[in-house]
Design an enzyme around this catalytic site. Structure first.
Site, PDB file in Angstrom:
ATOM      1  N   TYR A 127      14.737  46.088  74.658  1.00 52.58           N
ATOM      2  CA  TYR A 127      15.916  45.436  74.082  1.00 52.58           C
ATOM      3  C   TYR A 127      15.839  45.425  72.556  1.00 52.58           C
ATOM      4  CZ  TYR A 127      19.247  41.719  72.971  1.00 52.58           C
ATOM      5  OH  TYR A 127      20.284  40.989  72.447  1.00 52.58           O
TER       6      TYR A 127
ATOM      7  N   LYS B  85      18.576  47.061  69.821  1.00 56.16           N
ATOM      8  CA  LYS B  85      19.234  46.285  68.766  1.00 56.16           C
ATOM      9  C   LYS B  85      18.817  46.762  67.374  1.00 56.16           C
ATOM     10  CE  LYS B  85      21.920  43.506  71.026  1.00 56.16           C
ATOM     11  NZ  LYS B  85      23.384  43.641  70.889  1.00 56.16           N
TER      12      LYS B  85
END
Length: 271
Positions: free
Chosen positions: A157, A161
């Site tokens: 993740y 990002k």
């Protein structure tokens, strides 16, 4: 008469059916904006439409899977037919992933990058012709404090990002001469269903966060403020800002802090 900083401006929000996206819809509507709301869950979208119409906004709900090019093209056609153009694009839709890097399936990583990064690029590219029709267009990319600093068990993740962060910097420079501003908003831990819908490496689950969390409404209020002031980078929550600064100045020390913090938040495989 509607009043507020965004009266009559048209705002497209992805991931608008819940969480930060739904709160952002209410927050921009309260400032006089009209809304194009995109998400996969049509019934929830209709609820959001009722909420924002109660605040005086015009709203268009479009069931849209932003990982599908044909859905995104249809989203833009419907936005153009209803409003003639866009003033703001809020790239909010996202998907989490939890587990150690060695346990992550390639399919999971590709899915997380598809939602968080490639779909963001797809929507942005499709929206630019509509944004160029209005003066002072704006793109707001919703990232995370984890796009500024990686944490154990969140590497997939964090990487997605971080890619959003770098893309935002490049896009900001590319569009500056056209008068389109590109902003980055990075929430910290937020009270939404995000943790319930995230992907997990096999056998891994995250316990509830011991840290104080922002509400989605608080994030949305900060987003509207950043949008109004054209603030290029907004990192939310005090722990989030401390984490970013600590990583910049004492990264080795923060590595130790990060490991201890994650140990309090994880249910390991087999537990």
């Amino acid at each position: 008469m509607p009043s507020g900083a965004f009266v009559g401006r048209v705002v497209l929000i992805t991931g608008a059916s819940s969480g930060i996206g739904r709160a952002a819809a209410r927050a921009y509507a309260a400032q006089g904006a009209h809304l194009v709301l995109a998400a996969r869950r049509e019934e929830l979208l209709r609820e959001v439409v009722r909420e924002v119409e109660g605040l005086g906004a015009q709203a268009l709900a479009v069931r849209c899977d932003i990982t599908q090019a044909e859905d995104v093209a249809r989203l833009m056609r419907e936005a153009e037919a209803r409003f003639g153009g866009l003033d703001l694009l809020i790239n909010n839709a996202g998907l989490g992933l939890f587990g150690p890097v060695e346990a992550l399936a390639e399919e999971q990583l590709r899915q997380v990058f598809e939602v968080n990064f490639f779909a963001l690029v797809r929507v942005t590219q499709a929206a630019l012709p509509l944004l160029r029709r209005r003066p002072g267009g704006q793109i707001v990319n919703v990232s995370s404090v984890l796009g500024h600093r990686g944490l154990p068990l969140l590497g997939g993740y964090c990487a997605a990002k971080a890619a959003v962060n770098m893309l935002t910097e490049s896009l900001r420079a590319e569009l500056a001469a056209e008068g389109i501003s590109v902003l980055l908003v990075s929430p910290g831990f937020t009270e939404t269903e995000f943790r319930q819908t995230r992907l997990h490496a096999q056998g891994w689950r995250q316990s509830p966060s011991p840290l104080k969390q922002m509400s989605a409404d608080e994030v949305a209020a900060a987003m509207v403020k950043a949008s109004r002031k054209h603030r290029r980078d907004t990192v939310l929550t005090l722990p989030g800002r401390v984490m970013v600064l600590a990583n910049r100045f004492v990264p080795g020390l923060f590595d130790q802090v990060a490991r201890r913090m994650i140990d309090r938040m994880v249910q390991r495989k087999g537990s």
